[in-house]
Design a protein around this motif. Structure first.
Motif, short mmCIF file in Angstrom:
data_model
loop_
_atom_site.label_atom_id
_atom_site.label_comp_id
_atom_site.label_asym_id
_atom_site.label_seq_id
_atom_site.Cartn_x
_atom_site.Cartn_y
_atom_site.Cartn_z
N ARG A 72 93.24 44.49 28.95
CA ARG A 72 93.61 43.09 28.77
C ARG A 72 92.57 42.17 29.41
N LEU A 73 92.14 42.54 30.59
CA LEU A 73 91.15 41.72 31.29
C LEU A 73 89.80 41.77 30.58
N LYS A 74 89.43 42.94 30.11
CA LYS A 74 88.15 43.08 29.42
C LYS A 74 88.13 42.25 28.13
N ILE A 75 89.22 42.26 27.40
CA ILE A 75 89.31 41.48 26.15
C ILE A 75 89.18 40.00 26.44
N ALA A 76 89.82 39.52 27.51
CA ALA A 76 89.73 38.11 27.87
C ALA A 76 88.29 37.72 28.17
N GLN A 77 87.59 38.59 28.89
CA GLN A 77 86.18 38.32 29.20
C GLN A 77 85.34 38.29 27.92
N THR A 78 85.54 39.27 27.05
CA THR A 78 84.77 39.36 25.81
C THR A 78 85.03 38.16 24.91
N ASN A 79 86.28 37.74 24.81
CA ASN A 79 86.64 36.59 23.97
C ASN A 79 85.90 35.33 24.40
N LEU A 80 85.85 35.11 25.71
CA LEU A 80 85.21 33.89 26.19
C LEU A 80 83.69 33.99 26.12
N GLU A 108 87.46 18.71 31.84
CA GLU A 108 88.01 18.38 33.15
C GLU A 108 89.41 18.96 33.35
N ASP A 109 90.23 18.96 32.30
CA ASP A 109 91.59 19.49 32.43
C ASP A 109 91.56 20.98 32.78
N VAL A 110 90.71 21.73 32.09
CA VAL A 110 90.62 23.16 32.37
C VAL A 110 89.98 23.40 33.74
N GLN A 111 89.03 22.56 34.11
CA GLN A 111 88.43 22.68 35.44
C GLN A 111 89.50 22.50 36.52
N ASP A 112 90.40 21.56 36.33
CA ASP A 112 91.48 21.34 37.30
C ASP A 112 92.41 22.55 37.36
N GLN A 113 92.70 23.13 36.20
CA GLN A 113 93.54 24.33 36.19
C GLN A 113 92.87 25.48 36.91
N LEU A 114 91.55 25.60 36.73
CA LEU A 114 90.81 26.65 37.40
C LEU A 114 90.83 26.46 38.92
N ALA A 117 80.18 24.39 27.79
CA ALA A 117 79.39 25.43 28.44
C ALA A 117 79.67 25.54 29.94
N VAL A 118 79.76 24.41 30.63
CA VAL A 118 79.99 24.44 32.08
C VAL A 118 81.33 25.10 32.40
N THR A 119 82.34 24.76 31.62
CA THR A 119 83.67 25.31 31.86
C THR A 119 83.70 26.81 31.59
N ILE A 120 83.05 27.24 30.51
CA ILE A 120 82.99 28.68 30.23
C ILE A 120 82.31 29.42 31.38
N THR A 121 81.20 28.87 31.85
CA THR A 121 80.47 29.51 32.95
C THR A 121 81.34 29.60 34.20
N ASP A 122 82.03 28.51 34.52
CA ASP A 122 82.86 28.51 35.73
C ASP A 122 84.03 29.49 35.60
N LEU A 123 84.65 29.55 34.44
CA LEU A 123 85.74 30.50 34.22
C LEU A 123 85.26 31.93 34.37
N LEU A 124 84.13 32.25 33.73
CA LEU A 124 83.61 33.61 33.79
C LEU A 124 83.12 33.98 35.18
N ASP A 125 82.47 33.04 35.87
CA ASP A 125 81.98 33.32 37.22
C ASP A 125 83.14 33.62 38.17
N THR A 126 84.19 32.85 38.08
CA THR A 126 85.37 33.08 38.93
C THR A 126 86.02 34.41 38.58
N PHE A 127 86.17 34.65 37.30
CA PHE A 127 86.79 35.90 36.84
C PHE A 127 86.00 37.11 37.33
#
Length: 468
Positions: free
Chosen positions: A323-331, A344-350, A392-402
């Motif tokens: 499940r985690l691998k699929i989430a990473q691949t999708n993004l 900004e909304d997703v950044q706040d959720q992160l 792009a910035v949000t994708i990078t931040d999500l993936l870096d945290t993950f």
């Protein structure tokens, strides 16, 4: 605030290192006479996860974990395999390093061996003799446990109970050599043909307990932040370490004591151990099970709780990991067409998820609650990957945290090999980027393909590719 359950006080305590920003940590390692089973690996994985979380929180961790390479079991196994004790122990040290690397365990800052610290061990024992805490008897050296006023505090046992238990497990011959049944060996006189070193008390070898006291105080100092190991080491091993070390130095040996739970197996949840013959070695299991699945299975339970080993539980771990691998691949797939900027909304959720994750993990490294937050992040990543427009910035931040969180659990995903159609699609994207003079994107695709072993050749007839 980061809190640790201290076995010595039987309560959670705020964690305060001796030196701000640094942690000196000693974890008892294996006696190397066989391959490690997953019960042994539980301790190595648990404390590797703890170490990784400390590093995530910004600490510099000086992590020492030893090898016991002088022991009765090693001598016996070496005799049976027609090897010297040093040959046998080296063979299983090599196997340990190979197997633990496969399941993502980082080597210690230092991995000392008992046989390499004999002079320090002899000096340590002589100091205890000089202070009246130890005595020689027929070539053996014993520690006067009753002389140490705090003996039994770690395991919460009184001296009378310990004396009764000791008298039932000591041979008459050994009892005759001891002043008191609860005294324990610091040095053992050598039997004919055994590995030995010369000392003021005659030829012999160190007892099990003394080596960890010597290694810890020599390599980390008289007082360390954390001492760790399995619950089965609480008594007598760790109890004896405290007695030896504090008698010699006059200082607190360790400020925090952390002990991991057992791995159980079978319908009766029996503890897995070599002595019971119900063990499964890491060396064997990773021949048929993805090492990352085994790692994730072991790292997904809070270190003080027992782990029940079963095929069903391993399968659950594999499903959750997928499940985690699929989430990473999708993004990752959406990075190619991400717009500039951030959502900004997703950044706040992160940010809210990051705060939750730290709060859960700061509570005595509660990996189960921490993983709940990881799964919530994976859900957010899947939802974001399905949006029409992503940034792009949000994708990078999500993936870096993950990825940073997965690193704590020791999990890394191998990039899947690109299929021919995937290569053709990326080449098409690169051609469009070149037409639009987006040379940064063009170069990035070339580099991505090169990492996958795909070599490109630009010709007048178009781009050709081949596998390296």
């Amino acid at each position: 605030m980061l809190q640790i359950y201290n076995t010595l006080t039987r309560q959670k305590e705020p964690f305060k290192p001796i030196v701000p920003g640094e942690i000196h940590m000693y974890v008892c390692g294996p006696t190397v006479y066989n391959y490690i089973h997953i019960g042994n690996a539980r301790s190595a994985i648990a404390f590797d996860t703890i170490r990784r979380y400390f590093e995530y929180r910004g600490y510099k961790v000086n992590y020492v974990s030893n090898f016991t390479d002088v022991d009765d079991k090693i001598i016996k196994a070496a005799h049976e395999s027609n090897e010297t004790p040093s040959e046998l122990s080296q063979r299983f040290i090599d196997a340990f390093m190979e197997d633990t690397k496969a399941v993502g365990i980082e080597p210690g800052t230092t991995n000392p061996r008992a046989s390499q610290m004999i002079p320090e061990i002899v000096d340590f024992i002589q100091d205890l003799i000089d202070k009246g805490y130890a005595y020689e008897s027929d070539g053996d050296v014993y520690y006067r446990a009753r002389k140490f006023a705090k003996y039994g505090e770690l395991s919460h046992q009184n001296i009378d109970e310990l004396e009764q238990g000791a008298s039932q497990h000591v041979s008459d011959e050994e009892t005759d050599r001891k002043e008191d049944p609860i005294d324990f060996a610091l040095w053992k006189a050598a039997k004919p043909g055994e590995v030995s070193w010369d000392t003021p008390w005659g030829a012999g070898r160190p007892g099990w307990h003394i080596e960890c006291s010597v290694m810890s105080t020599t390599l980390l100092g008289n007082t360390i932040d954390i001492h760790g190991g399995g619950q089965d080491l609480e008594f007598p091993h760790h109890e004896n370490e405290i007695a030896q070390s504090e008698a010699k130095t006059g200082q607190t040996f360790a400020n925090y004591w952390m002990h991991n739970g057992f791995v159980t197996i079978g319908d009766d949840d029996q503890k897995m151990s070599k002595s019971l013959g119900n063990f499964i070695t890491v060396h064997d299991i990773i021949k048929t099970v993805d090492p990352m699945v085994l790692r994730f299975f072991m790292a997904s339970t809070q270190y003080r709780r027992p782990i029940r080993y079963s095929e069903a539980n391993l399968q659950d771990a594999e499903n959750n990991l997928n499940r985690l691998k699929i989430a990473q691949t999708n993004l990752q797939y959406r990075q190619a067409n991400a717009a500039d900027g951030a959502d900004e909304d997703v950044q706040d959720q992160l940010t809210a998820l990051q705060e939750r994750f730290i709060a859960e993990m700061d509570d005595d490294i509660n990996v189960q609650n921490g993983l709940t937050v990881v799964y919530d992040l994976a859900k957010l990543m899947n939802e974001y990957a399905n949006r029409d427009v992503v940034y792009a910035v949000t994708i990078t931040d999500l993936l870096d945290t993950f990825n940073a969180w997965l690193q704590i659990f020791g999990v890394t995903f191998q990039k899947p090999q690109l299929l021919d159609q995937d290569v053709e699609d990326l080449i098409h994207q690169r051609d469009l980027a070149r037409e639009n003079k987006d040379f940064a994107r063009s170069d990035a695709i070339r580099d991505e393909l090169a990492e996958q072993g795909i070599l490109l050749e630009d010709t007048p007839q178009g781009t050709r590719w081949r596998r390296a």
